[in-house]
Design a protein around this motif. Structure first.
Motif, PDB file in Angstrom:
ATOM      1  N   UNK A  58       2.304   2.584   0.381  1.00 33.66           N
ATOM      2  CA  UNK A  58       3.435   2.898  -0.497  1.00 33.66           C
ATOM      3  C   UNK A  58       3.006   3.781  -1.668  1.00 33.66           C
ATOM      4  N   UNK A  59       1.858   3.473  -2.262  1.00 30.93           N
ATOM      5  CA  UNK A  59       1.397   4.296  -3.390  1.00 30.93           C
ATOM      6  C   UNK A  59       1.012   5.701  -2.921  1.00 30.93           C
ATOM      7  N   UNK A  60       0.457   5.809  -1.706  1.00 35.24           N
ATOM      8  CA  UNK A  60       0.107   7.128  -1.172  1.00 35.24           C
ATOM      9  C   UNK A  60       1.359   7.946  -0.891  1.00 35.24           C
ATOM     10  N   UNK A  61       2.380   7.312  -0.340  1.00 34.60           N
ATOM     11  CA  UNK A  61       3.639   8.022  -0.109  1.00 34.60           C
ATOM     12  C   UNK A  61       4.236   8.521  -1.414  1.00 34.60           C
ATOM     13  N   UNK A  62       4.161   7.702  -2.460  1.00 35.43           N
ATOM     14  CA  UNK A  62       4.661   8.136  -3.768  1.00 35.43           C
ATOM     15  C   UNK A  62       3.882   9.353  -4.257  1.00 35.43           C
ATOM     16  N   UNK A  63       2.564   9.336  -4.038  1.00 37.26           N
ATOM     17  CA  UNK A  63       1.741  10.473  -4.463  1.00 37.26           C
ATOM     18  C   UNK A  63       2.086  11.730  -3.671  1.00 37.26           C
ATOM     19  N   UNK A 119      -4.595  11.686   1.420  1.00 40.34           N
ATOM     20  CA  UNK A 119      -4.647  10.667   2.471  1.00 40.34           C
ATOM     21  C   UNK A 119      -6.091  10.262   2.748  1.00 40.34           C
ATOM     22  N   UNK A 120      -7.000  11.238   2.802  1.00 39.14           N
ATOM     23  CA  UNK A 120      -8.412  10.936   3.048  1.00 39.14           C
ATOM     24  C   UNK A 120      -8.989  10.086   1.921  1.00 39.14           C
ATOM     25  N   UNK A 121      -8.622  10.371   0.686  1.00 38.71           N
ATOM     26  CA  UNK A 121      -9.118   9.581  -0.448  1.00 38.71           C
ATOM     27  C   UNK A 121      -8.607   8.146  -0.395  1.00 38.71           C
ATOM     28  N   UNK A 122      -7.387   7.968   0.102  1.00 37.39           N
ATOM     29  CA  UNK A 122      -6.788   6.629   0.131  1.00 37.39           C
ATOM     30  C   UNK A 122      -7.252   5.811   1.333  1.00 37.39           C
TER      31      UNK A 122
END
Length: 638
Positions: free
Chosen positions: A481-486, A431-434
């Motif tokens: 959305x991409x973070x949730x997938x990750x 999350x911090x990276x995103x």
């Protein structure tokens, strides 16, 4: 009313609309061809008119009408909010402190949670004193509910619930997309009247008399005006014909939803006795007349009426209704101008016993309530009250976080965190990276409260966050959305809570970003999707059962409902079921409405197998219904 039966009705309405539109266009083309002949003669040409001129004239008129219709539909490409803003409505802030607006938001949020839909955008027509409302959009994900000031000034909470439930039936039943198409088609066939009126105005301004070229222009303008208003006549007839029967069905849906007739019937009675009635003053009110709860004008014209007569609507709801009741109501309203319920800033939600809300806060894994009454395609029968209880059970800090874009972003990411400390540390780094450290700290601050939530509150909290999430820039939504997938794929084991959250938001946010691309009813039949039905039912059975034997029994009940007489072989879903499940849901979304009904019936058969609905079944059912664009069946657990 039955959602799937209503879907079939909407399809018939669409075909009826196309037929009427084609007839109106043919009439306009024929009238324009006659006008071309008149122009030919007026300009002194007495030799025979070439047939090619007729063909060119017809093509030009058809093309012009098509382009105008496409332009109007294109101008509404943002969905519900563009329609609401076109009539001068303003958005209602999620954190409003106005008691009336707070009550309006609470009622709409309760209905959204009960039906399994994301909370729509909420708009208010501040200058309209009549009692009216409408729902607009291409899909539930971009829907807007708009009410007049008269609604919140004159209606009690029960009456407001009845009106909002009526509008939500249009959201559920697919009426909104048809309504926007109708706006575009009507604009196309009425635009000639606008051109004729402008030509008359320009011609009149340049010359006080009709002579020479100005006289010819005046005659042409007059002819265009006549043709245009003939189109207007047909357009209003189309509007009335398509809308009237659907409004009666929406009244019945509101009763089914709220489990009482007094609310919506009371709203209709107040429209009947108040001077302003349901009339709107905005100039383009006729453009949205087919969307409204009541008539747009203060007089009832049976030719152009988009709704059945008021007294007829009331008698359908209350067969014993007498006209004398309206006289008594008018007298009581004169003696008590503020006829609606008192609303305080402390109490703006439905009155739910404190014990019920407290019970919902306990993080249990199952809801020990019989589910034999579950029915697909319907809303109501207790779900409304349960939705209000769910809403009240959410801590104030979390509901406040759901109201603003950045805090809502932190909230849904907190909902996606794993309960395992080692995995949660990795997720926080992702999350911090995103999004940066500041947002990661905000997620961490919410994590402990989110972890204490009852499992059945998680998806309703996402629904409450949805309007704020839609306000994020498209790029930030895509990053979410991409973070949730990750986060979901961070370990080899698929966490059901994380998966349901990611799937639900992906379906709804992508549709909200591209409203016009929202899916329409599919055409596939059930046998074509047999493998997908088997897999989806197997996942629901596995997560809702105590052991593999119980899951197999539940799955076989579902298969007997979907494919009677067939003897399929049970297979326990693999640990990496997520991707096949995704493909299966996308496949099932292409089914025709009647086939989707069988799928939901099959899922309910699996859920009924052990007599209770678990939190896992609740979340899966909500996500499946959202993916298939069906309403959530009524139940105390969802």
């Amino acid at each position: 009313m039955d959602f799937f039966a209503q879907q079939a009705h909407v399809r018939r309405s669409t075909r009826f609309l196309v037929v009427l539109f084609v007839l109106a266009v043919l009439f306009i083309v024929a009238a324009t061809d006659v006008l071309v002949v008149m122009m030919w003669l007026i300009w002194g040409h007495h030799h025979r008119l070439s047939p090619s001129v007729w063909v060119i004239s017809s093509i030009v008129v058809v093309g012009f009408i098509a382009l105008c219709s496409m332009y109007r539909i294109r101008s509404l490409s943002d969905g519900g909010k563009s329609v609401a803003e076109s009539v001068g409505a303003v958005p209602v802030s999620p954190d409003t402190s106005d008691p009336q607006l707070r009550q309006l938001r609470n009622v709409i949020e309760e209905v959204a949670i009960a039906s399994g839909l994301p909370v729509p955008d909420i708009y208010l027509m501040q200058d309209e004193r009549g009692i009216n409302a409408f729902a607009a959009g291409y899909s539930p994900s971009d829907a807007a509910i708009c009410v007049t000031q008269g609604c919140i000034d004159q209606l009690s909470r029960d009456e407001l619930q009845g009106v909002i439930a009526h509008e939500f039936s249009h959201v559920l039943n697919g009426d909104m997309r048809l309504n926007i198409r109708l706006m575009g088609l009507l604009f196309g066939i009425m635009v000639l009247a606008i051109i004729g009126r402008q030509m008359m105005w320009v011609g009149g301004g340049r010359s006080g008399r009709l002579s020479g070229d100005d006289g010819r222009q005046g005659l042409i303008a007059l002819a265009l005006l006549g043709i245009g208003y003939t189109g207007y006549f047909f357009g209003r007839l189309i509007q009335a014909g398509v809308a009237r029967s659907r409004e009666s069905l929406a009244d019945a849906s509101a009763v089914q939803f709220t489990r009482q007739t007094a609310g919506i019937a009371g709203a209709l009675k107040k429209i009947a006795v108040l001077d302003d009635g349901s009339a709107l003053q905005v100039g383009n009110r006729h453009e949205v007349a087919h969307m409204l709860f009541g008539e747009a004008d203060d007089t009832y014209d049976p030719w152009y009426a988009t709704h059945p007569p008021l007294r007829e609507r009331i008698r359908v709801l209350e067969p014993g209704f007498q006209n004398e009741e309206l006289v008594r109501l008018a007298e009581s309203m004169r003696s008590a101008p503020a006829a609606r319920d008192a609303v305080s800033s402390e109490t703006t939600a439905a009155a739910i016993p404190a014990a019920a809300g407290a019970a919902l806060l306990q993080p249990t894994s199952a809801i020990g309530t019989p589910v034999a009454s579950l029915q697909p395609g319907q809303v109501g029968t207790g779900s409304f009250e349960h939705a209000a209880a769910l809403q009240q059970s959410i801590p104030t800090t979390l509901t406040s976080a759901a109201q603003q874009p950045e805090s809502a972003l932190s909230l849904v990411l907190a909902l996606a965190l794993s309960a395992h400390d080692d995995l949660q540390a990795q997720q926080r780094r992702t999350i911090a990276n995103a999004f940066g450290d500041d947002l990661q700290y905000a997620v961490t601050a919410l994590a402990s409260q989110v972890e204490a939530l009852s499992p059945v509150v998680r998806m309703p909290l996402v629904a409450l966050s949805f309007p704020a999430l839609k306000q994020l820039p498209d790029g930030r939504q895509q990053t979410l959305l991409s973070t949730l997938e990750a986060l979901v794929g961070m370990d080899s084991k698929v966490d059901l809570d994380e998966y349901c959250l990611a799937r639900l938001l992906r379906v709804q946010l992508l549709e909200a970003m591209r409203p016009r691309r929202a899916p329409v009813d599919g055409l596939k039949k059930l046998p074509a999707c047999r493998d997908s039905v088997m897999l989806v039912c197997a996942v629901v059975a596995a997560y809702g059962s105590a052991d593999d034997a119980a899951a197999r029994r539940a799955w076989l009940l579902a298969m007997d409902q979907a494919f009677p007489g067939v003897a399929p072989t049970w297979q326990t879903p693999s640990l990496d079921w997520q991707q096949p499940f995704e493909r299966a849901l996308d496949d099932l979304d292409g089914l025709m409405p009647a086939a989707k009904e069988i799928v939901i019936l099959s899922l309910l058969s699996a859920i009924r197998a052990d007599g209770v609905i678990s939190a896992a079944e609740t979340e899966l059912l909500r996500v499946i219904c959202a993916s298939l664009h069906c309403p959530l069946p009524p139940q105390s657990g969802a």
